[in-house]
Design an enzyme around this catalytic site. Structure first.
Site, PDB file in Angstrom:
ATOM      1  N   ASP A  69      23.715  24.610  18.433  1.00 14.02           N
ATOM      2  CA  ASP A  69      23.753  23.183  18.093  1.00 14.02           C
ATOM      3  C   ASP A  69      24.521  22.367  19.122  1.00 14.02           C
ATOM      4  OD1 ASP A  69      23.296  24.720  15.435  1.00 14.02           O
ATOM      5  OD2 ASP A  69      22.567  22.685  15.114  1.00 14.02           O
TER       6      ASP A  69
ATOM      7  N   GLN B 103      17.845  29.072   5.789  1.00 18.02           N
ATOM      8  CA  GLN B 103      16.847  28.743   6.807  1.00 18.02           C
ATOM      9  C   GLN B 103      16.204  30.008   7.395  1.00 18.02           C
ATOM     10  OE1 GLN B 103      19.932  27.526   6.660  1.00 18.02           O
ATOM     11  NE2 GLN B 103      20.027  25.365   7.229  1.00 18.02           N
TER      12      GLN B 103
ATOM     13  N   LYS C 171      24.967  27.797  13.659  1.00 20.11           N
ATOM     14  CA  LYS C 171      25.037  28.004  12.211  1.00 20.11           C
ATOM     15  C   LYS C 171      26.170  28.953  11.829  1.00 20.11           C
ATOM     16  CE  LYS C 171      22.783  26.543   9.887  1.00 20.11           C
ATOM     17  NZ  LYS C 171      23.203  25.209   9.464  1.00 20.11           N
TER      18      LYS C 171
ATOM     19  N   ARG D 135      24.607  13.570  11.239  1.00 17.74           N
ATOM     20  CA  ARG D 135      25.215  14.907  11.294  1.00 17.74           C
ATOM     21  C   ARG D 135      26.074  14.963  12.553  1.00 17.74           C
ATOM     22  NH1 ARG D 135      21.649  19.998  10.127  1.00 17.74           N
ATOM     23  NH2 ARG D 135      23.672  20.779   9.468  1.00 17.74           N
TER      24      ARG D 135
ATOM     25  N   GLY E  51      17.716  21.600  12.956  1.00 18.06           N
ATOM     26  CA  GLY E  51      17.614  22.245  14.259  1.00 18.06           C
ATOM     27  C   GLY E  51      17.967  21.195  15.294  1.00 18.06           C
TER      28      GLY E  51
END
Lengths: 364, 364
Positions: free
Chosen positions: B244, B203, B255, B96, B54
């Site tokens: 994100d 998720q 996502k 990431r 997240g």
């Protein structure tokens, strides 16, 4: 003929006292295991648990299941055989509700018995086994014809998106949507397939990717949610799926997620085609609102791979299928050619032509 | 305050020589397990493996990871501490690539160090721990404000569709999209949530369903491919996701699958909203084409549940995110209110207002 087509999805072994051998598709791609089916309850379970799946293959399985149900009728009284036939048909028809090939095949077995009238038990049993085998052979022929009818839809270097498994494993041989791919591949045309993995039971990643790899076709597995992104990137030129039931107006029930793909394809101006044999059409219902949608066990979502992937008591909505309205379908690829535009009149005209073909086959 | 908000997604334990404790989200919903993180490599791994995930929570994790990296600097030479700070920031920034909160938090830690100039090592370390904790506390406050800003979007008896987990587990507390749900629930408004399971790492079914159940909110898990069918049936009144990274024009990375939902929502005339704190905006890029998209290990698709679910060598396309263009987004729910319509000007105006808020916070 490509390697994949030599796979025997389902076959009858022996004579009237024989049995059914089929690939247990729940074990793929880990293992290629065949199971033997000796009685209707085992066939019912195999259909329900998706050991055999795909509307056309289920039709074949049901017809062969009828023959299994008559195996222990040693009485010479034809009335007893007919009664058993009715019971077995009734029983097998409850295995799965959405695909129409199941009831289509059972009706066809009953009609064959009707046509034979008061023949003796042995003759009837033999004739019904012949009929079940004919359903299988005709399915293979129809699938081959579907491939030929649709192959030109795949342009050189095209990206083709498919969903679930509409391949040789879903039919006697070749498949429906994948028959189109196999036919284009046999012509040496280069193209690539994107296979939706197809949650919850992953027929796309387990079966479609496996089949296409065996055939030497370039295939890439994606999560179902990735289709839209690929379309936006311009990687998809054609969406091609199978069908479990097509209503008279062309509304099509197919694996859950097909409707979303059709909407996404429309939004990206990508042609969306459905490939199916005429046995998948149900002209008795005017549109898709009359198609019963099977609900699956929520544990297929919650524990689909032996591991808990949701809270144990989580509510799930688990339809096996959705209905894509005809207006989103550019064409229906059938053994009688491509029906486009899709509507009640074009379907009725095309299937009339198919009936003529069918009569020629039946006279062979 | 609802039960779920007392969950400590991530927290700092102890003083400047302390450590991080976080929920290992890969173990949910089977087990609620906390892991302790004592050094930057362990934090890098936890971020990469999605033990903490997240965008906002990753920002907090990165900031705390910086403090961990300074734990063993006992030298009194500030230059050595600053060098280590740069190294640790550089290292953690590679965990990431898509979410912007990671780099945002690292930059903020560096800016804090810059502002302190030539303070001594002990002062700097204490100040950086304070800054990491402040990032966490501000995130909680922003999430709470997002809930208040967005709660009126959920009408009584609405069906709300969400994707992935934009909940308390994705942030310090409350969440972003789920903060809106929690705020509506706290007001006693009845509604139901449909949670996309969100392949490949689930998720939605593992985390969102779990969080919402804990909070007593009516939640139903669906496969990602089922969203279109539910929209067509009229069961979805609002689609609400997290983000994100949001570009200056409002294009939003979230996502994989979010873009498909936005297209489907538009086709069904359902409002699509994104909820995110201002730390998720990246005004340095004009639009979504500049957002790097992380590719994940194909085995997350092929063996996601410990079992082989595709041929072992199957090619997979495994992006973690997609980009939804601003024109498909009805509004952005931020701690500064709802930005709608979504565009470069409206975003710049709203975030300017936010900066003012931020200054008030910082003066506390």
């Amino acid at each position: 003929m490509a390697a994949e087509t030599s796979l025997k999805t389902i076959e009858w072994v022996g004579g009237v006292d024989g049995f059914v051998r089929m690939i247990d598709q729940t074990r793929l791609p880990g293992e290629l295991v065949h199971v033997e089916i000796h009685d209707p309850p085992a066939m019912w379970e195999a259909i329900r648990q998706l050991r055999v799946r795909g509307a056309p293959a289920i039709g074949i399985a049901a017809a062969m299941g009828v023959v299994l149900g008559l195996r222990d009728v040693n009485d010479t009284d034809v009335a007893i055989l007919r009664k058993r036939l009715d019971e077995v048909c009734e029983y097998l028809s409850t295995a799965r509700p959405t695909g129409v090939n199941l009831t289509w095949a059972l009706q066809r077995m009953r009609r064959r018995a009707d046509a034979l009238g008061q023949s003796d038990v042995a003759t009837l049993r033999r004739a019904l086994l012949d009929e079940a085998r004919r359903i299988r052979d005709e399915d293979a022929a129809m699938c081959h014809a579907i491939g030929q009818a649709g192959e030109s839809l795949i342009r050189p270097h095209a990206g083709v998106l498919t969903h679930c498994n509409a391949g040789g494993l879903a039919t006697a041989e070749y498949g429906t949507a994948l028959a189109v791919c196999y036919a284009a591949h046999e012509r040496g045309r280069p193209f690539r397939v994107f296979a939706d993995e197809t949650r919850p039971l992953l027929q796309g990643s387990r079966l479609t990717a496996w089949e296409l790899q065996q055939a030497g076709i370039d295939v890439t597995v994606i999560c179902d949610s990735t289709a839209g992104m690929l379309m936006r990137r311009g990687e998809i030129d054609l969406v091609l799926t199978g069908a479990d039931r097509i209503a008279a107006n062309g509304d099509t029930a197919n694996k859950i997620g097909t409707y979303s793909l059709a909407v996404l394809a429309r939004a990206h101006d990508i042609p969306f085609y459905v490939a199916a044999p005429s046995s998948t059409f149900d002209l008795s219902i005017p549109d898709g609102s009359h198609i019963p949608i099977e609900q699956r066990d929520p544990d297929e979502i919650r524990r689909g791979f032996g591991r808990l992937t949701a809270p144990p008591q989580a509510k799930c909505f688990a339809p096996a299928f959705d209905v894509t309205p005809a207006e989103l379908i550019r064409g229906l690829v059938t053994e009688a050619g491509i029906i486009s535009p899709v509507g009640t009149e074009s379907i009725s005209a095309a299937l009339g032509a198919r009936e003529a073909c069918q009569n020629i086959w039946n006279r062979r």
